[in-house]
Write an enzyme that holds these catalytic residues in place. Structure first.
Site, short mmCIF file in Angstrom:
data_model
loop_
_atom_site.label_atom_id
_atom_site.label_comp_id
_atom_site.label_asym_id
_atom_site.label_seq_id
_atom_site.Cartn_x
_atom_site.Cartn_y
_atom_site.Cartn_z
N SER A 50 -75.76 42.42 65.85
CA SER A 50 -74.66 41.67 66.43
C SER A 50 -75.11 40.76 67.57
O SER A 50 -75.86 39.80 67.33
CB SER A 50 -73.55 42.62 66.84
OG SER A 50 -72.32 41.93 66.90
N ASP A 55 -67.66 42.04 56.83
CA ASP A 55 -67.69 42.05 58.29
C ASP A 55 -66.64 41.08 58.81
O ASP A 55 -66.73 39.87 58.61
CB ASP A 55 -69.08 41.63 58.77
CG ASP A 55 -69.29 41.83 60.26
OD1 ASP A 55 -68.29 41.91 60.99
OD2 ASP A 55 -70.46 41.90 60.69
N HIS A 60 -68.90 45.74 59.97
CA HIS A 60 -69.92 45.49 61.00
C HIS A 60 -70.71 46.78 61.23
O HIS A 60 -70.51 47.48 62.23
CB HIS A 60 -69.20 45.03 62.27
CG HIS A 60 -70.05 44.29 63.23
ND1 HIS A 60 -70.76 43.16 62.91
CD2 HIS A 60 -70.30 44.50 64.56
CE1 HIS A 60 -71.39 42.70 63.97
NE2 HIS A 60 -71.14 43.51 64.99
#
Length: 655
Positions: free
Chosen positions: A203, A309, A340
């Site tokens: 991320s 995601d 995610h």
């Protein structure tokens, strides 16, 4: 004709492997292994983790982000094997640069950095140090500027963030200054490393890796971005449509250390001023767009992303991947059905083995064959994976699918021939893609649906799509959503659940060595599934006011027609025989974009509306699949399905 960057890297890897085989045999394998083989193919855990060197260095970024009159230093915590340095040998580096080491945690268990009384690192979050340090790597955890023990301010993907990590790569290669303390003058040099660095992270951390690679910094050999952002504009907006009700200033304040918040008001204000909620593209967003600099990338790239995601949405990996491919960058990809989620938590054993072999090849130069293996691993159904030699497959062709009117208003057809007439819908912010799909065969005022015939053969879509619409609004503002849907019963990962496709268990498995303060054992996970009657597998959104200029929205003239092309997220999905493929065009996608200031009714001009989708086999495959088709068998139990969720505030990867 210039040699592509990927080919240069492969030639370099072969040279490294050939020249250094004898040295590597001593470095990574016990003496008896050297006698049995001409050269190693795998690094082994031959070094003591318990006795590893644990130290901290502060690297000068040569920026003064907080305006205090001195350049900012970022904290660098290091865990490295003691034995190679004692023997005069140098090791490569695996690095994770993050803003989350003290505020929010890393990994499924939200681990934080911990320190002893002398300020040396005790617990480094995640398993990278536990697993790779005994195998002859150093692990480096970098606190981005403005976080944890670093100077400066967080600027959310901008110059400060990227320089925080790039400066460390430079220091590892002897090009930047490091110090033994945050404010002292005693220098620290990285004499223990050969400078060959691989960046990894999920991320925000993955985003920083993308950004550093886009600088072309020498010494960064590979990056492994997991669910990474490729353009910060596309994290907060898509084509003018706001994806969240806040901007980067909120995220900056969320991750900054308490003392940074007190001194970084000017940086916060620049984030506010440079990121207007209008969705206009400004110079702030230009600075944070790494896709435009893909030609500078020297490192190889191993992309991992969840196709469902809804935090760092799948558009990010698609546009980054396409830009890397265009510039000949060596690359590999894993695509999961998850949201995610880190691959350590959805395919743990295979992931650790693959990552180990990737770093061995890219950083140690071991000829283990991973560069000759399939480029892509794709999760087809929960825990069932397939591979592709290249991705998207070479047989993929952009295919124009045309919506047409049906016998019922709002329920049209989807095929290869141009349609006629119009369809109308009214924006209803209380509805989203799951609601539209559930009522695809029903005339409802909130959407326009277009459906193929039932498929007689499987149909695979692989890559990025676009939908061009010509729409006439009744108000001065309008947002549009376009989604591709697989209509038919299936069991998928529950990406809308709390675990976004996984369930965390209580038992643990261990990966590498540990100490009292830093265990290598992590909670196991299981696959979380949901039964559905339809699956949205690609999405896109836009503000119709950006039709004339994608960088700036303008008020609409009611009654006037506007043409706009909506980019849909990259995906790889097989619509099975018996199912149907649908295109839905609507207004606000509840929980995924914010609504406009008005509630427009839009009229679609069908002859000037088209979906261009990446079909493996092209138009011929679509024609064959929709000929001699059989109807799908409905699931009699009913399916609750999944409902897309999103954080109340956007936090990319802060556990």
């Amino acid at each position: 004709m210039p040699i592509p960057a990927g080919r240069i890297r492969r030639l370099w890897t072969l040279l490294v492997g050939a020249a250094a085989a004898a040295l590597l045999a001593v470095l990574v394998a016990p003496a008896d292994a050297v006698a049995r083989t001409a050269g190693p193919t795998e690094s082994r855990p031959v070094y003591s983790y318990e006795n590893a060197v644990r130290e901290s260095v502060w690297v000068d970024t040569r920026l003064d982000g907080d305006g205090d009159g001195r350049t900012d230093r970022v904290a660098v915590d290091i865990v490295r094997p003691r034995e190679p340095a004692a023997q005069g040998r140098k090791v490569p580096v695996i690095m994770d640069a993050s803003p989350y080491y003290s505020c929010c945690g890393r990994g499924n268990e939200s681990q934080l950095k911990t320190y002893d009384a002398q300020g040396d690192i005790v617990q480094m979050p995640l398993y990278y140090d536990n697993y790779f340090v005994p195998r002859g790597y150093a692990f480096v955890g970098v606190d981005l500027a403005g976080t944890n023990r670093s100077d400066g301010c967080v600027d959310v993907g901008g110059r400060s963030d990227i320089r925080s990590a790039k400066a460390v790569v430079d220091w590892l290669n002897g090009r930047a200054k490091g110090y033994t303390t945050r404010s002292g003058a005693e220098r620290a040099k990285a004499t223990w490393t050969n400078g060959r660095t691989g960046m990894i992270g999920k991320s925000y951390d993955a985003t920083v890796a993308n950004g550093v690679a886009a600088t072309g910094v020498e010494g960064l050999e590979t990056i492994v971005p997991i669910g990474g952002i490729s353009s910060w504009y596309d994290y907060y907006f898509q084509q003018g449509a706001p994806l969240y009700d806040s901007g980067p200033d909120w995220l900056s304040g969320y991750v900054e250390s308490p003392d940074a918040r007190a001194r970084c008001a000017a940086v916060q204000q620049r984030l506010v001023d440079g990121a207007p909620r209008s969705g206009d593209r400004t110079s702030l967003w230009q600075e944070r767009d790494y896709v435009k600099d893909a030609a500078k990338v020297r490192a190889s790239v191993f992309v991992v992303h969840g196709m469902q995601d809804l935090n760092v949405r799948a558009k990010h990996f698609g546009q980054w991947w396409d830009a890397l491919a265009k510039n000949g960058v060596e690359r590999k990809i894993w695509l999961a059905q998850t949201g995610h989620v880190d691959p350590f938590d959805f395919r743990r054993a295979d992931w650790v083995d693959t990552l180990h072999r990737w770093f061995d090849h890219e950083l140690l130069g071991l000829r283990n064959g991973i560069d000759r293996e399939p480029m892509a691993d794709i999760e087809r159904t929960p825990d069932h994976w397939t591979t592709d030699t290249v991705w998207p497959p070479r047989a993929t062709r952009t295919t124009a699918l045309r919506p047409g009117p049906g016998s019922t208003p709002g329920v049209g057809t989807l095929g290869l021939k141009p349609g006629s007439g119009t369809e109308r819908f009214t924006d209803d912010p209380s509805l989203g893609e799951s609601d539209w799909a559930a009522q695809i065969d029903t005339s409802t005022p909130g959407k326009a649906g277009f459906i193929s015939r039932p498929l007689g053969k499987d149909l695979r879509l692989s890559g990025s799509s676009t939908v061009t619409v010509t729409a006439t609004p009744t108000t001065a503002t309008a947002h549009l959503s376009a989604v591709l849907v697989d209509l038919g019963p299936a069991t998928i990962r529950d990406y809308g659940g709390a675990g976004e496709g996984i369930t965390t268990l209580t038992d643990r498995s261990c990966w590498g060595s540990g100490t009292t303060g830093d265990s290598s054992c992590f909670k196991n996970t299981a696959t979380a599934t949901a039964d559905v009657d339809s699956t949205v597998f690609s999405r896109g959104w836009a503000d119709l006011g950006t039709s004339a200029d994608p960088g700036r929205g303008r008020p609409l003239t009611p009654g006037r027609a506007y043409s706009l092309t909506i980019s849909l997220a990259a995906s790889d999905h097989v619509v099975p025989a018996g199912h149907r493929l649908a295109l839905i065009v609507a207004g606000t996608d509840k929980d995924l974009i914010d609504p406009p200031s008005t509630r427009p009714t839009l009229t679609l001009d069908l002859p000037r509306t088209v979906a261009r989708v990446p079909v493996v086999g092209g138009a011929d495959a679509f024609a064959a699949a929709t000929t001699s088709a059989t109807a799908a068998t409905p699931r009699t139990t009913g399916a609750d399905g999944v409902r897309p969720t999103r954080p109340h505030r956007p936090v990319p990867g802060g556990e």
